[in-house]
Every structure is written in C-alpha cells, then in structure tokens.
Design a protein around this motif. Structure first.
Motif, PDB file in Angstrom:
ATOM      1  N   GLN A 332     -11.975  -0.396  22.619  1.00  8.55           N
ATOM      2  CA  GLN A 332     -11.138   0.792  22.799  1.00  8.55           C
ATOM      3  C   GLN A 332     -10.278   1.016  21.554  1.00  8.55           C
ATOM      4  OE1 GLN A 332      -8.651   0.614  26.265  1.00  8.55           O
ATOM      5  NE2 GLN A 332      -7.937   2.705  26.030  1.00  8.55           N
ATOM      6  N   GLY A 333     -10.181   2.273  21.119  1.00  9.16           N
ATOM      7  CA  GLY A 333      -9.367   2.581  19.948  1.00  9.16           C
ATOM      8  C   GLY A 333     -10.114   2.458  18.629  1.00  9.16           C
ATOM      9  N   GLU A 334     -11.352   1.961  18.669  1.00  5.79           N
ATOM     10  CA  GLU A 334     -12.132   1.855  17.433  1.00  5.79           C
ATOM     11  C   GLU A 334     -12.607   3.239  16.985  1.00  5.79           C
ATOM     12  OE1 GLU A 334     -13.100   0.175  14.943  1.00  5.79           O
ATOM     13  OE2 GLU A 334     -12.285  -1.787  15.427  1.00  5.79           O
ATOM     14  N   THR A 335     -12.784   3.411  15.667  1.00  5.36           N
ATOM     15  CA  THR A 335     -13.159   4.726  15.126  1.00  5.36           C
ATOM     16  C   THR A 335     -14.615   5.088  15.407  1.00  5.36           C
ATOM     17  OG1 THR A 335     -13.659   3.709  12.989  1.00  5.36           O
ATOM     18  CG2 THR A 335     -11.444   4.614  13.286  1.00  5.36           C
ATOM     19  N   VAL A 336     -15.409   4.137  15.901  1.00  5.26           N
ATOM     20  CA  VAL A 336     -16.807   4.413  16.247  1.00  5.26           C
ATOM     21  C   VAL A 336     -16.866   5.568  17.255  1.00  5.26           C
ATOM     22  CG1 VAL A 336     -16.926   2.757  18.177  1.00  5.26           C
ATOM     23  CG2 VAL A 336     -18.984   3.251  16.861  1.00  5.26           C
ATOM     24  N   HIS A 337     -15.805   5.707  18.059  1.00  4.54           N
ATOM     25  CA  HIS A 337     -15.795   6.738  19.109  1.00  4.54           C
ATOM     26  C   HIS A 337     -15.579   8.150  18.567  1.00  4.54           C
ATOM     27  CE1 HIS A 337     -16.005   3.386  21.814  1.00  4.54           C
ATOM     28  NE2 HIS A 337     -14.863   2.891  21.365  1.00  4.54           N
ATOM     29  N   ASN A 338     -15.413   8.264  17.246  1.00  3.18           N
ATOM     30  CA  ASN A 338     -15.292   9.603  16.644  1.00  3.18           C
ATOM     31  C   ASN A 338     -16.652  10.278  16.462  1.00  3.18           C
ATOM     32  OD1 ASN A 338     -12.533   9.344  16.521  1.00  3.18           O
ATOM     33  ND2 ASN A 338     -12.481   8.668  14.392  1.00  3.18           N
ATOM     34  N   LEU A 339     -17.721   9.563  16.773  1.00  3.75           N
ATOM     35  CA  LEU A 339     -19.057  10.144  16.608  1.00  3.75           C
ATOM     36  C   LEU A 339     -19.376  11.096  17.761  1.00  3.75           C
ATOM     37  CD1 LEU A 339     -20.968   9.421  14.244  1.00  3.75           C
ATOM     38  CD2 LEU A 339     -22.410   8.259  15.906  1.00  3.75           C
ATOM     39  N   VAL A 340     -20.136  12.142  17.471  1.00  5.57           N
ATOM     40  CA  VAL A 340     -20.563  13.093  18.515  1.00  5.57           C
ATOM     41  C   VAL A 340     -21.280  12.326  19.625  1.00  5.57           C
ATOM     42  CG1 VAL A 340     -22.169  14.972  19.047  1.00  5.57           C
ATOM     43  CG2 VAL A 340     -20.780  15.086  16.975  1.00  5.57           C
ATOM     44  N   GLY A 341     -20.873  12.570  20.880  1.00  5.11           N
ATOM     45  CA  GLY A 341     -21.558  11.940  22.003  1.00  5.11           C
ATOM     46  C   GLY A 341     -21.164  10.497  22.246  1.00  5.11           C
ATOM     47  N   ASP A 342     -20.250   9.977  21.435  1.00  2.00           N
ATOM     48  CA  ASP A 342     -19.774   8.601  21.562  1.00  2.00           C
ATOM     49  C   ASP A 342     -20.889   7.561  21.369  1.00  2.00           C
ATOM     50  OD1 ASP A 342     -17.894   6.653  21.753  1.00  2.00           O
ATOM     51  OD2 ASP A 342     -17.490   6.887  23.886  1.00  2.00           O
ATOM     52  N   VAL A 343     -20.512   6.299  21.310  1.00  2.00           N
ATOM     53  CA  VAL A 343     -21.447   5.217  21.027  1.00  2.00           C
ATOM     54  C   VAL A 343     -21.135   4.042  21.946  1.00  2.00           C
ATOM     55  CG1 VAL A 343     -22.297   3.615  19.254  1.00  2.00           C
ATOM     56  CG2 VAL A 343     -21.492   5.886  18.588  1.00  2.00           C
ATOM     57  N   THR A 344     -22.166   3.513  22.610  1.00  2.00           N
ATOM     58  CA  THR A 344     -21.985   2.318  23.433  1.00  2.00           C
ATOM     59  C   THR A 344     -22.392   1.094  22.609  1.00  2.00           C
ATOM     60  OG1 THR A 344     -24.249   2.367  24.259  1.00  2.00           O
ATOM     61  CG2 THR A 344     -22.596   3.633  25.508  1.00  2.00           C
ATOM     62  N   PRO A 345     -21.936  -0.108  23.005  1.00  2.00           N
ATOM     63  CA  PRO A 345     -22.356  -1.312  22.286  1.00  2.00           C
ATOM     64  C   PRO A 345     -23.878  -1.448  22.225  1.00  2.00           C
ATOM     65  CG  PRO A 345     -20.536  -1.826  23.760  1.00  2.00           C
ATOM     66  CD  PRO A 345     -20.920  -0.406  24.032  1.00  2.00           C
ATOM     67  N   GLY A 346     -24.550  -1.061  23.295  1.00  2.00           N
ATOM     68  CA  GLY A 346     -26.018  -1.136  23.317  1.00  2.00           C
ATOM     69  C   GLY A 346     -26.661  -0.228  22.277  1.00  2.00           C
ATOM     70  N   GLN A 347     -26.151   0.998  22.193  1.00  3.53           N
ATOM     71  CA  GLN A 347     -26.689   1.938  21.202  1.00  3.53           C
ATOM     72  C   GLN A 347     -26.427   1.450  19.785  1.00  3.53           C
ATOM     73  OE1 GLN A 347     -24.400   5.292  22.622  1.00  3.53           O
ATOM     74  NE2 GLN A 347     -26.190   6.302  23.495  1.00  3.53           N
ATOM     75  N   LEU A 348     -25.237   0.890  19.573  1.00 11.60           N
ATOM     76  CA  LEU A 348     -24.895   0.400  18.238  1.00 11.60           C
ATOM     77  C   LEU A 348     -25.771  -0.804  17.880  1.00 11.60           C
ATOM     78  CD1 LEU A 348     -23.173   0.663  15.724  1.00 11.60           C
ATOM     79  CD2 LEU A 348     -21.434  -0.777  16.790  1.00 11.60           C
ATOM     80  N   TYR A 349     -25.983  -1.687  18.846  1.00 13.52           N
ATOM     81  CA  TYR A 349     -26.860  -2.848  18.635  1.00 13.52           C
ATOM     82  C   TYR A 349     -28.242  -2.384  18.178  1.00 13.52           C
ATOM     83  CZ  TYR A 349     -29.742  -6.950  19.763  1.00 13.52           C
ATOM     84  OH  TYR A 349     -30.627  -7.995  19.699  1.00 13.52           O
ATOM     85  N   ASP A 350     -28.790  -1.397  18.883  1.00 12.83           N
ATOM     86  CA  ASP A 350     -30.128  -0.891  18.544  1.00 12.83           C
ATOM     87  C   ASP A 350     -30.148  -0.270  17.144  1.00 12.83           C
ATOM     88  OD1 ASP A 350     -30.819  -1.747  21.033  1.00 12.83           O
ATOM     89  OD2 ASP A 350     -31.153   0.234  21.906  1.00 12.83           O
ATOM     90  N   ALA A 351     -29.082   0.445  16.797  1.00 15.73           N
ATOM     91  CA  ALA A 351     -29.022   1.094  15.479  1.00 15.73           C
ATOM     92  C   ALA A 351     -28.920   0.050  14.367  1.00 15.73           C
ATOM     93  CB  ALA A 351     -27.833   2.050  15.421  1.00 15.73           C
ATOM     94  N   ILE A 352     -28.126  -0.998  14.598  1.00 14.28           N
ATOM     95  CA  ILE A 352     -27.957  -2.052  13.588  1.00 14.28           C
ATOM     96  C   ILE A 352     -29.280  -2.781  13.360  1.00 14.28           C
ATOM     97  CG2 ILE A 352     -26.887  -4.305  13.135  1.00 14.28           C
ATOM     98  CD1 ILE A 352     -24.318  -3.169  14.497  1.00 14.28           C
ATOM     99  N   LEU A 353     -29.989  -3.081  14.460  1.00 21.08           N
ATOM    100  CA  LEU A 353     -31.271  -3.770  14.310  1.00 21.08           C
ATOM    101  C   LEU A 353     -32.332  -2.875  13.671  1.00 21.08           C
ATOM    102  CD1 LEU A 353     -29.949  -6.083  15.833  1.00 21.08           C
ATOM    103  CD2 LEU A 353     -32.128  -6.453  16.953  1.00 21.08           C
TER     104      LEU A 353
END
Length: 364
Positions: A332-353
């Motif tokens: 909560q409060g991280e700048t990742v949430h400034n992205l359109v449609g928001d980002v879940t840890p799962g989505q970020l994990y998939d993008a990083i991999l």
C-alpha cells in the motif's frame, strides 16, 4: 477540486569542467560558515578545489566525512555539528547518501543546502526529498522538503574521473523518468511534489529519455577513458538535472517500486539503485503493453550500455524469491499503483519473469 499543477527545481544548476573553482562565487550569498558532509571519495576529489575557491574570503569551512548511509543517527550527528559550530550553509559532497544526509540536516536545522554530486549514479542532487534509512540499512522513509536545493554544482571533470559504473547506474535511474511520468500523467496521479504533472515537467522527462538514446553509449565510452566530451556533458545533465527535476515533478510508477521490492532480498543488497530501476522499467513497459518498437529500443539500450536485463544480472537466481519482491513492490502506498488499471503482485511477478525471458535472448 482538481489537483493543481506544480513544478519545482533547484534555484541554480551549474555544470562544467572545474566548476568547483567557482563554488564560493556561486554560494557566497548563502552564508559565511559551511559544513561539507562528504563521502570519502567526495572529500578526496573535491576539497582542494573548493578550498581554493574560498581563498582569502574569511569564510569558515568544516569538512566532515560521513558514515556512508543517510540514516537517522548520521543526520543527528551532523545536526549537532551545525549547532555547535553555528554553521550557516550545509553542503552535500558525494553520492546519493551524502547528499540525502546533507539535505535532511539542512532541513532540520533550517539552513540552506547546496549539493556537489561526485557521481551521477542517481538523480538525488536536484530533488526536494531524501531517502532515509534505518540504522541497520533498511529503507525507513521518504522525507519531503518545502524546497529544492539552493544550488547544484556539478564538476564534469570529477564525474569523468569517477568509475564508469556510476554513470551507467545513473542512466538506469534516468531511463525510468519518462515512462514513469507518462504513466502518472495518464492516470492523473500526483508527482513526488504532490502536484499535477505540468507540460514543462513532461518535456524535461521526454528530453531526458531522448538524450540517453542519442548520447548514452558515446558518453559511456568517453567516461571509461576519463574524456570530457559534449556527449558526456549531455548525459551528466540528463542523469542529474533532467532526471531529477523530471522525476520530482513527473512522478514515479512501476520502475521505482520494483527497486523498492528487490531491496528486501538479501541477494540484491549490492545491486545499485539505477540498474534495478532500469530492470523495473522493462517490467513496466511489459505491463503497459508498450509498442514492440519502444520495448526493443529500451532493451537494446540496456544491452549496449550494460544495464541489467535478466534476474541473474541483478543477483536473483531463485524465481520463487521474485514473489517476495513483487509483494513488497505492490505494498500500500507504493508508486506501482499509479499505473492504469493498477497492478497486483501476481501481474508484476509475471511481468518481471517475462522481462527476464526477453533479456535472456540477448545473451544466447
């Protein structure tokens, strides 16, 4: 009420070969008693030029080598010197930590602050905030200031003589600037200064990206041989001013959250800020479904100047550990949430991999 647009910057930005010989001229209106909070190399590479600029002026100079991290106890130590010696101006000489310590000290003691970056590894010099760490070295908080530094003085000769890895790291930090600001602008998210993104800020962010693409590789080659060229001067300005003022007024998104996430992993302890931000930028472009040409351009750039494109390059060998970083990056409060449609840890994990898989293709 709609968010008001806002733009902040340092009062003065000075850059060039041997610009430190002008230190007194550029800062004499601020006071006559100075505390220089220096990193080891900052002291070694700058104090002679600074002292020369003060010859026969009657000003009082105190050089203090700081402990290496912008922690609460380090700031307390410097505040005591300011009070005990009636210091009027605080100066940070070194990398991000020395600068952040100086900014915090000046803020608490209500003094003006001047910044002398000795490396261009981050965009800390121009911003109106500090990253403060706990005494054990873990992230504590961002400290926001009512104004930006009074003066930022960059001696290109000092930068050209610093190890090239710092210039490359700074390009990594600067690489995220435009894409993060663009993301904030799309979602009307506030900048780090808590205002709306101005056209001027966006223009600086875009120029930052274009300058890296145009001159980054040549600047790296010049810096490796300690040569001061127009390309190096351009990239110094991109790393320090365009990226700093750009990020401050443009806002952050995924790139910097990925950095904050990976800092919790023991194996990333020695990975620098900029390279992690660059890797986070690739992840952000994947999440945004950026056009293939844009993603390729960014990855080609990373490959050419030596910024990380795989997990292995940032020190991560176990994919499962990325889950921990992704969770932390999406707190909560991280700048990742400034992205359109928001980002879940799962989505970020998939993008990083996915970023890792695309990166591996370059090293086949």
């Amino acid at each position: 009420m709609a968010m008001l647009k806002l733009l902040r910057a340092p009062l003065k930005y000075i850059q060039g070969k041997d610009s430190l010989l002008n230190f007194y001229e550029e800062t004499k209106n601020l006071g006559s008693s100075f505390l220089f909070i220096c990193s080891n190399s900052g002291y070694k590479n700058c104090h002679a030029k600074i002292e020369k600029s003060f010859e026969n002026t009657g000003s009082k100079l105190h050089f203090e080598i700081f402990g290496g991290i912008s922690s609460n106890s380090e700031i307390e130590k410097m505040r005591k010197i300011v009070r005990d010696e009636h210091v009027e101006v605080v100066v940070g000489v070194g990398g991000g930590s020395a600068i952040d310590t100086a900014k915090a000290t000046a803020y608490y003691e209500k003094c003006p602050v001047t910044v002398v970056p000795t490396v261009t590894a981050t965009d800390a010099p121009c911003t109106g905030l500090s990253v403060i760490y706990k005494d054990d070295g873990t992230f504590d908080k961002y400290l926001f200031y009512p104004k930006n530094p009074e003066a930022v003085i960059v001696d290109s000769k000092v930068i050209a003589n610093a190890p090239v890895k710092f210039l490359v790291a700074g390009m990594g930090d600067a690489l995220g600037t435009y894409f993060e600001a663009r993301a904030c602008s799309r979602t009307d998210s506030p900048s780090l200064e808590n205002g709306g993104v101005t056209l001027s800020a966006m223009a600086l962010c875009k120029l930052c990206y274009e300058t890296l693409m145009e001159y980054g590789y040549q600047a790296k080659l010049s810096c490796e041989k300690h040569l001061i060229t127009p390309a190096l001067e351009a990239v110094i300005e991109a790393n320090v001013y365009l990226s700093g003022v750009g990020a401050d007024n443009g806002g952050l998104a995924v790139s910097h959250s990925v950095y904050n996430g990976f800092t919790v992993l023991e194996e990333c302890k020695n990975t620098m800020h900029g390279p992690l931000v660059a890797f986070g930028t690739i992840a952000q472009l994947i999440l945004e479904k950026a056009p293939r040409e844009e993603l390729k351009k960014v990855m080609d750039f990373c490959y050419k100047i030596g910024l990380p494109m795989t997990l292995k390059q940032i020190g991560v060998t176990d994919e499962k550990r990325v889950n921990i970083a992704a969770e932390k990056a999406c707190a909560q409060g991280e700048t990742v949430h400034n992205l359109v449609g928001d980002v879940t840890p799962g989505q970020l994990y998939d993008a990083i991999l996915t970023a890792d898989l695309l990166g591996q293709k370059y090293f086949k």
